[in-house]
Enzyme design. Sequence first.
Site, PDB file in Angstrom:
ATOM      1  N   TYR A  30       0.776  -1.230  -0.262  1.00 12.25           N
ATOM      2  CA  TYR A  30       0.024   0.180  -0.130  1.00 12.25           C
ATOM      3  C   TYR A  30       1.376   1.259  -0.225  1.00 12.25           C
ATOM      4  CZ  TYR A  30      -3.806  -2.725   1.581  1.00 12.25           C
ATOM      5  OH  TYR A  30      -4.648  -3.748   1.793  1.00 12.25           O
ATOM      6  N   HIS A  73      -5.517   1.763  -1.214  1.00 13.68           N
ATOM      7  CA  HIS A  73      -6.276   0.238  -1.906  1.00 13.68           C
ATOM      8  C   HIS A  73      -4.672   0.244  -2.296  1.00 13.68           C
ATOM      9  CE1 HIS A  73     -10.527   0.225  -2.090  1.00 13.68           C
ATOM     10  NE2 HIS A  73     -10.441   1.488  -2.556  1.00 13.68           N
ATOM     11  N   LYS A  96      -4.811  -4.178  -9.714  1.00 13.70           N
ATOM     12  CA  LYS A  96      -3.075  -3.922  -8.548  1.00 13.70           C
ATOM     13  C   LYS A  96      -1.793  -4.886  -9.647  1.00 13.70           C
ATOM     14  CE  LYS A  96      -5.532  -4.702  -4.550  1.00 13.70           C
ATOM     15  NZ  LYS A  96      -6.040  -4.195  -4.709  1.00 13.70           N
TER      16      LYS A  96
END
Length: 286
Positions: free
Chosen positions: A223, A231, A262
């Site tokens: 993070y 997020h 991601k």
Amino acid sequence: MIRIHILEGKAFVWNCADVRRIREEHRIVGTLVGALARKPRQNVRLGLPLQLLPEEARLLVEKGLGTLFKNAASPPLEDDTGQDPSTLKEVAAYQKELEESYWEQLKLATEQRKIILHTLAERIAQGRAKKRQQKEEMGASPSKPADLESNVVFPRESMMVQLATERKHPGQEEVVNWHVPSPDWPYTGQQDHEIRYSVFTSLWEQGYYVTSGSKFGGDFLVYPGDPMRFHAHYVAICISKDEPFSLSDIISASRLGTNVKKTVLLCSVDQDGTAVFTSLQWSGIQ
């Protein structure tokens, strides 16, 4: 010094101030695994203790911020005649405290009932008058109204009992030597742990918050700030530099990162102990 308690190879922090300090000052998140005293039958919101990853606990110890402890072996139980007099004295003091708490709660419950009855006094009077009139019409003799204020029932099973989150007297404790593998700390010398720890330390030193990544199929989630506000940007997968990584595994990892929005980091450790990162992003057919 942050006290980290070791139980069967797992690291826990019980002190609330230490948990807050770990997160705010040292960017270590951990996972709350304890039940809340007021809502013990749910698992949405959890409380103390805070369970740390082996890498998180080791980082705190190596930085001189914490110490690993374990409880010494407990002596065999004995009957009351063989117990330490100080222990019996503490038990008697605890029982006395419970008794005082019960009578205090009974007093508060009685006062609260009086307040409620005072608020509903007019409605109670109207209800009594209506019942008295109905009995007179039926020819029955009116009964004496009950004293509602004196009918306070407060069973001992309903009293609130304070649940301690930390032992007042920890008792005998032993410091765990994390340099030597043992049943309490089996990670020392394991190749997977050493790789994970090097990767975790490298990301942490760059200012990231790093947590467990098991829910997204990786080793860590990375993070840019506190996970309560951000997020995760990366899913870190730790592999040995000499371990083969097939093309299908690379495609699966990159597509997984795309599905959860991601970037996947393939992380390994060089010969000199330096962490090496390779980012993967699925672009598909253009």
